[in-house]
Design a protein around this motif. Structure first.
Motif, PDB file in Angstrom:
ATOM      1  N   ARG A   1       0.827  -1.212   0.000  1.00  0.00           N
ATOM      2  CA  ARG A   1       0.000   0.000   0.000  1.00  0.00           C
ATOM      3  C   ARG A   1       0.860   1.260   0.000  1.00  0.00           C
ATOM      4  O   ARG A   1       0.590   2.212  -0.701  1.00  0.00           O
ATOM      5  CB  ARG A   1      -0.903   0.033   1.221  1.00  0.00           C
ATOM      6  N   ARG A   2       1.886   1.256   0.835  1.00  0.00           N
ATOM      7  CA  ARG A   2       2.744   2.433   0.937  1.00  0.00           C
ATOM      8  C   ARG A   2       3.408   2.731  -0.409  1.00  0.00           C
ATOM      9  O   ARG A   2       3.637   3.863  -0.762  1.00  0.00           O
ATOM     10  CB  ARG A   2       3.836   2.207   1.978  1.00  0.00           C
ATOM     11  N   HIS A   3       3.722   1.659  -1.124  1.00  0.00           N
ATOM     12  CA  HIS A   3       4.367   1.862  -2.438  1.00  0.00           C
ATOM     13  C   HIS A   3       3.343   1.948  -3.561  1.00  0.00           C
ATOM     14  O   HIS A   3       3.691   1.860  -4.725  1.00  0.00           O
ATOM     15  CB  HIS A   3       5.385   0.733  -2.694  1.00  0.00           C
ATOM     16  N   ARG A   4       2.097   2.110  -3.193  1.00  0.00           N
ATOM     17  CA  ARG A   4       0.971   2.288  -4.143  1.00  0.00           C
ATOM     18  C   ARG A   4       0.892   1.168  -5.178  1.00  0.00           C
ATOM     19  O   ARG A   4       0.525   1.381  -6.326  1.00  0.00           O
ATOM     20  CB  ARG A   4       1.079   3.652  -4.848  1.00  0.00           C
ATOM     21  N   ILE A   5       1.272  -0.031  -4.757  1.00  0.00           N
ATOM     22  CA  ILE A   5       1.156  -1.171  -5.673  1.00  0.00           C
ATOM     23  C   ILE A   5      -0.297  -1.641  -5.718  1.00  0.00           C
ATOM     24  O   ILE A   5      -0.778  -2.161  -6.698  1.00  0.00           O
ATOM     25  CB  ILE A   5       2.107  -2.323  -5.232  1.00  0.00           C
ATOM     26  N   GLU A   6      -1.018  -1.447  -4.622  1.00  0.00           N
ATOM     27  CA  GLU A   6      -2.448  -1.803  -4.616  1.00  0.00           C
ATOM     28  C   GLU A   6      -3.226  -0.850  -3.728  1.00  0.00           C
ATOM     29  O   GLU A   6      -2.664  -0.151  -2.878  1.00  0.00           O
ATOM     30  CB  GLU A   6      -2.633  -3.250  -4.132  1.00  0.00           C
ATOM     31  N   ARG A   7      -4.549  -0.814  -3.943  1.00  0.00           N
ATOM     32  CA  ARG A   7      -5.468   0.015  -3.158  1.00  0.00           C
ATOM     33  C   ARG A   7      -6.718  -0.787  -2.894  1.00  0.00           C
ATOM     34  O   ARG A   7      -7.121  -1.607  -3.715  1.00  0.00           O
ATOM     35  CB  ARG A   7      -5.914   1.221  -3.998  1.00  0.00           C
ATOM     36  N   ARG A   8      -7.372  -0.563  -1.775  1.00  0.00           N
ATOM     37  CA  ARG A   8      -8.629  -1.252  -1.487  1.00  0.00           C
ATOM     38  C   ARG A   8      -9.344  -0.496  -0.379  1.00  0.00           C
ATOM     39  O   ARG A   8      -8.695   0.099   0.482  1.00  0.00           O
ATOM     40  CB  ARG A   8      -8.324  -2.680  -1.002  1.00  0.00           C
TER      41      ARG A   8
ATOM     42  N   GLN B   1      -6.183   0.737   4.444  1.00  0.00           N
ATOM     43  CA  GLN B   1      -6.124   1.811   3.451  1.00  0.00           C
ATOM     44  C   GLN B   1      -6.642   3.114   4.069  1.00  0.00           C
ATOM     45  O   GLN B   1      -6.079   4.181   3.866  1.00  0.00           O
ATOM     46  CB  GLN B   1      -6.980   1.432   2.227  1.00  0.00           C
ATOM     47  N   ASN B   2      -7.730   2.986   4.825  1.00  0.00           N
ATOM     48  CA  ASN B   2      -8.300   4.180   5.457  1.00  0.00           C
ATOM     49  C   ASN B   2      -7.288   4.853   6.367  1.00  0.00           C
ATOM     50  O   ASN B   2      -7.173   6.074   6.393  1.00  0.00           O
ATOM     51  CB  ASN B   2      -9.532   3.811   6.296  1.00  0.00           C
ATOM     52  N   MET B   3      -6.556   4.058   7.133  1.00  0.00           N
ATOM     53  CA  MET B   3      -5.576   4.649   8.059  1.00  0.00           C
ATOM     54  C   MET B   3      -4.448   5.327   7.273  1.00  0.00           C
ATOM     55  O   MET B   3      -4.014   6.417   7.617  1.00  0.00           O
ATOM     56  CB  MET B   3      -5.014   3.583   9.009  1.00  0.00           C
ATOM     57  N   ILE B   4      -4.020   4.680   6.183  1.00  0.00           N
ATOM     58  CA  ILE B   4      -2.931   5.266   5.394  1.00  0.00           C
ATOM     59  C   ILE B   4      -3.421   6.555   4.716  1.00  0.00           C
ATOM     60  O   ILE B   4      -2.754   7.590   4.756  1.00  0.00           O
ATOM     61  CB  ILE B   4      -2.419   4.248   4.337  1.00  0.00           C
ATOM     62  N   ASP B   5      -4.619   6.487   4.117  1.00  0.00           N
ATOM     63  CA  ASP B   5      -5.163   7.682   3.441  1.00  0.00           C
ATOM     64  C   ASP B   5      -5.304   8.834   4.416  1.00  0.00           C
ATOM     65  O   ASP B   5      -4.945   9.963   4.133  1.00  0.00           O
ATOM     66  CB  ASP B   5      -6.557   7.394   2.853  1.00  0.00           C
ATOM     67  N   HIS B   6      -5.834   8.473   5.578  1.00  0.00           N
ATOM     68  CA  HIS B   6      -6.098   9.512   6.568  1.00  0.00           C
ATOM     69  C   HIS B   6      -4.801  10.176   7.002  1.00  0.00           C
ATOM     70  O   HIS B   6      -4.706  11.394   7.136  1.00  0.00           O
ATOM     71  CB  HIS B   6      -6.813   8.901   7.767  1.00  0.00           C
TER      72      HIS B   6
END
Ligand code: HEM
Length: 481
Positions: free
Chosen positions: A230-237, A242-247
């Motif tokens: 997720r951090r390397h934007r290889i995938e999203r969901r 994801q919510n914690m990272i986006d936030h």
């Protein structure tokens, strides 16, 4: 001479041992007298075991009911050598859980807990907890739950399929199995992009326990992999991680806007991000705190359906009337008012968590008692929910208690399935959403029936999470469409 020396050292050692034992005895006696000194009533403890024997013999739920009946709304008890004040007085509970939350921010730290779980919300203390809770709260906003809907819906389809298989086989089965699978799949899927069947079968083979070390290592590895992708934007969901990272990314630019709790707004000056290790800690805590509790709610709901067919039919009629065969969305689910009442009553009669707790960070006047800093307050949720002083006919299943007219009369501190105050259950809305999706999907397809193996009344297990001692066995039949 030599003999004398040996004798002296032996007698010295013995003397030291006797002195230590005596000191322990006096210390224990003093400790055991703690509540007597404070003037707090309660059962007399026995050395080392305290008042545990009654809990072991009768189970925590029955122990708490009996003790409240005998000693009242505030009394002292010993978990082994640890003194715990059991509190069920609504006015004082309001102070502990809400008004004086700054004194009662923390729970007990579980000794020996290391690794990522140390960073989980349930264990964190003071500012570290406030920081994590502030960051994690928006993960459970209605907008985020709506976005998670399709994940939960998919898993719900698998759930109703499994129920149909039972219906076709006309097999009696323990509902715990399918409900555990459903909530574990759901939480795993909503948390992280894990391959759920892999995880499910793995944990299933471990007997669905509260995660032994090898399961924990396995999960840690998986979550770390996911975080990295997720951090390397290889995938999203659209899931919790994801919510914690986006936030975290959003709050670099703007202040936190969406807070459900007044107290939390005051904490915006705190550190605003979580490290990967802390995100991992939250993910694992969600899994542990959310899996067995929600599955327990669903299982006891099935029991209620099996023994009260009228209530089941009324819910089915409501589903037909309000939803027809429409998709179950986050907004539509709120139209199912009667279902909501039945779930509330199920959580009253059968609260999955039997006790919650707080620790006093300073000495404090708890009603007429002055309690020292470090006192542990235990809140006996089950006993409060079954107390005739708060609930008329507490052993009767009456969903109407929670109707909008009757519900208003209720004293809020006497209904605590998710706790209360700033440190209440963060996953409450998620839990209710996933439970309702499962229920609607199940009742649309099958009728839940009492069978010869359904134990009525149920015997309950003895642990801190509610369970049915001999399982909840039912039969299901297909509904004619
Ligand atoms: C029917 C299902 C559930 C029940 C009955 C339940 C019950 C509770 C209770 C009684 C507490 C303690 C509250 C307090 O001390 O005031 C709690 C805390 C917590 N629950 Fe739940 N829970 C459920 C589902 C979930 C789910 C699905 C999640 C996560 C996805 C979750 C995550 C947590 C966390 C992280 C805490 C600690 C909060 C904090 O310390 O800030 N729970 N829950």
């Amino acid at each position: 001479m030599g003999y004398c020396l040996i004798f002296d050292s032996v007698s010295l050692t013995l003397l030291v041992i006797v002195a230590i034992l005596f000191a322990c005895y006096v210390y224990n006696l003093r400790k055991n007298n703690l509540f007597r000194r404070l003037g707090i009533p309660g059962p007399s403890p026995i050395p080392l075991l305290g008042n545990l024997l009654n809990i072991i013999r009768k189970g925590l739920y029955l122990n708490d009911i009996e003790m409240v009946q005998k000693y009242g709304n505030i009394f002292g008890t010993f978990e082994g050598t640890i003194p715990v004040i059991i509190l069920s007085d609504p006015e004082l509970l309001r102070k502990v859980l809400i008004k004086d939350f700054h004194v009662f921010t923390n729970r007990r730290i579980l000794k020996g807990l290391t690794g990522p779980l140390e960073h989980g919300l349930t264990m964190l203390r003071d500012d570290a907890w406030k920081n994590a809770r502030t960051i994690v709260s928006p993960t459970f906003s209605s907008a985020k739950l709506k976005a998670m809907h399709s994940l939960i819906d998919q898993i719900g389809d698998g759930y109703s399929k499994r129920l149909l298989e039972y219906a076709d086989k006309q097999e009696m089965f323990d509902v715990k199995l399918i409900n555990s699978q459903y909530t574990l799949d759901n939480i795993a899927s909503s948390l992280i992009y894990l391959i759920s069947p892999r995880l499910t079968s793995y944990l299933g083979s471990k007997g669905y326990t509260l995660l032994p070390t090898d399961s924990m290592n396995y999960l840690t590895l998986l979550v770390n992999e996911v975080l990295d992708r997720r951090r390397h934007r290889i995938e999203r969901r659209n899931d919790f991680v994801q919510n914690m990272i986006d936030h975290e990314e959003e709050i670099h630019n703007e202040e936190i806007k969406e807070q459900s709790n007044e107290n939390i707004q005051q904490w915006s000056s705190l550190k605003k991000t979580l490290s990967d290790r802390e995100i991992l800690g939250q993910a694992l805590i969600f899994l542990i705190a959310g899996y067995e509790t929600t599955s327990t709610l669903l299982s006891f709901f099935f029991y209620v359906m099996a023994i009260y067919p009228d209530i089941q039919e009324k819910i089915y009629a409501e589903i037909q009337q309000q939803l027809g065969s429409d998709e179950i969305t986050y907004d539509k689910i709120h139209q199912l008012v009667y279902l909501d009442m039945v779930i509330n009553e199920t959580l009253r009669m059968y609260p999955p968590v039997l006790r919650l707790e707080r620790i006093a960070s300073t000495s404090y006047d708890l009603g007429e008692y002055h309690i020292p800093k470090g006192s542990i307050i235990g809140v006996p949720i089950y006993a409060i929910h079954h107390d005739p002083a708060f609930w008329s006919d507490p052993e009767e299943f009456i969903p109407e208690r929670f109707s909008s007219t009757d519900g208003g009369k209720r004293y809020s501190m006497t209904y605590l399935p998710f706790g209360d105050g700033p440190r209440n259950c963060i996953g409450m809305r998620f839990a209710l959403f996933e439970a309702k999706i499962a229920i609607v999907k199940a009742l649309r397809m099958v009728e839940i029936q009492r069978c010869e193996k359904t134990e009525v009344p149920l015997q309950l297990g003895k642990m801190k999470i509610l369970s049915a001692k001999n399982g909840i066995i039912v039969r299901v039949t297909r509904r004619s469409q």
